[in-house]
Motif scaffolding. Sequence first.
Motif, PDB file in Angstrom:
ATOM      1  N   PHE A  69       0.848  -1.187   0.000  1.00  0.00           N
ATOM      2  CA  PHE A  69       0.000   0.000   0.000  1.00  0.00           C
ATOM      3  C   PHE A  69       0.884   1.238   0.000  1.00  0.00           C
ATOM      4  N   ASP A  70       0.275   2.363  -0.369  1.00  0.00           N
ATOM      5  CA  ASP A  70       0.927   3.666  -0.276  1.00  0.00           C
ATOM      6  C   ASP A  70       0.344   4.416   0.925  1.00  0.00           C
ATOM      7  N   GLY A  71       1.105   5.368   1.404  1.00  0.00           N
ATOM      8  CA  GLY A  71       0.599   6.160   2.501  1.00  0.00           C
ATOM      9  C   GLY A  71       1.493   6.083   3.715  1.00  0.00           C
ATOM     10  N   GLY A  72       1.047   6.749   4.794  1.00  0.00           N
ATOM     11  CA  GLY A  72       1.847   6.844   6.003  1.00  0.00           C
ATOM     12  C   GLY A  72       2.642   8.130   6.011  1.00  0.00           C
ATOM     13  N   PRO A  73       3.334   8.401   7.083  1.00  0.00           N
ATOM     14  CA  PRO A  73       4.131   9.629   7.165  1.00  0.00           C
ATOM     15  C   PRO A  73       5.218   9.659   6.095  1.00  0.00           C
ATOM     16  N   ARG A  74       5.636  10.883   5.753  1.00  0.00           N
ATOM     17  CA  ARG A  74       6.749  11.072   4.823  1.00  0.00           C
ATOM     18  C   ARG A  74       7.746  12.047   5.448  1.00  0.00           C
ATOM     19  N   TRP A  75       8.959  12.052   4.894  1.00  0.00           N
ATOM     20  CA  TRP A  75      10.037  12.857   5.451  1.00  0.00           C
ATOM     21  C   TRP A  75      10.205  14.181   4.735  1.00  0.00           C
ATOM     22  N   GLU A  76      10.653  15.193   5.489  1.00  0.00           N
ATOM     23  CA  GLU A  76      11.147  16.444   4.936  1.00  0.00           C
ATOM     24  C   GLU A  76      12.385  16.843   5.728  1.00  0.00           C
ATOM     25  N   ILE A  77      13.439  17.271   5.032  1.00  0.00           N
ATOM     26  CA  ILE A  77      14.696  17.654   5.687  1.00  0.00           C
ATOM     27  C   ILE A  77      14.858  19.165   5.578  1.00  0.00           C
ATOM     28  N   ALA A  78      14.825  19.848   6.714  1.00  0.00           N
ATOM     29  CA  ALA A  78      15.065  21.290   6.765  1.00  0.00           C
ATOM     30  C   ALA A  78      16.400  21.599   7.444  1.00  0.00           C
ATOM     31  N   PHE A  79      17.178  20.574   7.706  1.00  0.00           N
ATOM     32  CA  PHE A  79      18.473  20.724   8.380  1.00  0.00           C
ATOM     33  C   PHE A  79      19.463  19.751   7.737  1.00  0.00           C
ATOM     34  N   PRO A  80      19.799  19.952   6.444  1.00  0.00           N
ATOM     35  CA  PRO A  80      20.642  18.970   5.735  1.00  0.00           C
ATOM     36  C   PRO A  80      22.037  18.842   6.317  1.00  0.00           C
ATOM     37  N   GLU A  81      22.523  19.883   7.013  1.00  0.00           N
ATOM     38  CA  GLU A  81      23.852  19.760   7.622  1.00  0.00           C
ATOM     39  C   GLU A  81      23.866  18.683   8.699  1.00  0.00           C
TER      40      GLU A  81
END
Length: 820
Positions: free
Chosen positions: A199-211
């Motif tokens: 299935f698809d879905g669930g939380p996804r990631w976002e990176i605002a602190f790549p360092e």
Amino acid sequence: MKFTLSWLKSHLITDASLNRITDTLTQIGLELEGVENRGAALESFRIAHVIEAVQHPNADRLRACKVDTGNGIVSVVCGAPNARSGMKAVFAAAGAFIPGTGATLKVGEIRGVQSAGMLVSAREMGLGEDHSGIIELPSDAPVGMSYPAYAGLDDPVIEIGVTPNRGDCFSVRGVARDLAAAGLGTLKPFTPPVIPPLFDGGPRWEIAFPEACPWIIGRTIRGVKNSPSPKWLQDQLTFIGLRPINALVDITNFFTFDLGRPLHVFDVAKVSGDVLTLRPGAGETMRALNGKDYVVDPEDCVISDAAGVQSIAGVIGGEATGCDETTTSVFIECALFDPIRVARTGRRHQIVSDARQRFERGLDPALMPDAIQAATAMILDLCGGEAGTVTAAGSEPAWQRDARMRFARIATFGGSDIPAHEAIESLERLGFAKRQVDPEYLTVAVPSWRNDIAASILLDQSPTLDPAKAAKAAEGCAAIEAENDLIEEVLRLRGLDAVKAVSLPRESPVPAATLTPRQQRAAVARRTLAAAGLMECVTFSFMARAEAEQFGAAPEALRLSNPIAADLDQLRPTPLATLVLAAKRNAARGYSDVALFEVGPAFAVDAPDGQKLVASGLRTGSTPRTWLVPQRPVDAMDAKGDLWALLTAVGVPLEALQVTTDAPSFLHPGRSGLVRQGPKTVMGYFGELHPRLLAALDLPGPMVVFELNLDAVAEPKRRKKAAPDLPAFQPVRRDFAFIVDTGVASDSVVKAARGAERTLITAVSLFDVYQGDRMAEGKKSLGVEVTFQPRERTLTDAEIDAASQKVVAAVAKATGATLR
């Protein structure tokens, strides 16, 4: 790092004995800390069958049992609520030691019924905290069999010390890889099954602190049942000192040790929104899984959802989104965090965790996809459910790099004669891939799990260094470090015990002095004062400002902006200030006659670096009682004697000193002195404390003090040592008694006499001071001994008389004295 032998063999195919494995670990640089066999303490515990369990005739809460131990039937009195007929349990016979209670069993009677042993609980065996009842075993458990062998407790637990650069060996697989490379077996392949998404879905990631996080992946698994983990998993974690919690959490802990790959699981139902963001902290407060609250700041990398911070990245998870028995949908986190930021965050918040321990040493970036597949497979196996799509943010960093080694350096730097082909084979067994082989050197590709080889090096170069030179130096340093890393790998696989011990070359036949002249003076001062009967103290350099002002200036520049206590807010102007308070505390406890000293810093604005090294001491009360001389109160001359002994010990010539009356204001003006060497150099002072100070600080009296500025002692001149000057002729000593005004210092008489005939007079000492009925008012008599030392011939009477007249004339001219 702890692991069991069976856990190691899940990655390593080997028939090597335990002793050979542990010896090899130390030889290849993974130093053995210890081996624990938990089953050894429980060897006498046996599986038993409870044939009958009836109510104790004389106790409501006890049961009288007949137990088949496999070696006969015995009577046991048991208070466990689950003791019943027909069950299988663990039996400890009389004479057995019970780890959980520390008791040794004996045959006895409990309210009239014999008890020849004990049916034990998990806590009594030291295997957990459960003591709600005795251990219940399956019905097919063989009666009479050793319980440790049945339960797998005879699996040795091995503990090794891992150096900070070997993050790969904070995993069982990493240790197995090194042992396989050392020739102790074959490393099993690691090929986790690829679990297709349903299935698809669930939380996804976002990176605002790549360092702080260049790459992170995750996966949702729904329909799970988070029950207690199976016995084999609980045992593995318990044996290495971890507490089983539930299946999902235990799985993440398992992979932290098995692969050295920390994971984290979020309860999807507790996550707000569908995005988990990696960002800097912003002053929020998060309650962690350890039940403590932490305030995160912009230096911390956190994982947050719409509700706020849910995890301190790489260090510890949050309680709010933790998995428990109600969890039915879980999101797995598998990330790559910056080691330095993780270390700083953990140190700043004082959090020590298994995840932090591995992240701050660096992880294998190429392992992440396989690790999340392996974790998915185990969760589906133990908890059921179905897996969703793998989500990711960022990208795998470029970890690929080469390292080069010159074969000749194995001998010249490593001190070993390992041939080139053996060195190549050693590196290949460790996972290094050949890039180029020449007669003189080898170039290899570094595997992803060895982030300590050919790693980036931060050089603390001078900002004034030419940029071209700085770049060249950095390039050369990187090449040398990488080569040395490879040499170390080759040497340790041969065995560190095979590396010859070679002493460092000596710069000179005579070793250089280990102590500076300043350090030597401090050591001499301590020995001298201790030999004089004073006890050394080490007191705080801080004190209350009001008390510090009693001993001199207490400027604002020496005031602490963040003191450890309100009454320790000022740097002391002299160690005497804290010694005096120590003497006061002793007197309050009945010890009024004390002698204390300290060699330590005194702080002043005008001193170099704001402080100077001084030797300070005090005496209070009375002199010791002895049959030789009567006891008397201490006086200023006692302090002067201590100071003079100290000056002599550190090499200051006493004849070059003069005593003046301008002593510090906290000393008695008529019973103190300031010691100078020349007109400008102040060496120290001595005397009685001022009565005003004694009253202000409620000090016992009398109290005499002294202090020597060790930094004012001149550095010894480097001169060639000559033969001692031993005159061939006998010295001549003459006594003189001079009448002087009472205001004339005896020191001026001594100095005048010494200067009367410098080539002949070698010593002048004061031996008598008289003021009495035979002296006119305002007069005193000073008796001095003068030593004449001839060099060329024996002195005649006429020459002695002439020299004596010069002494009388010199003293009369300098002080107005008359010969008595």
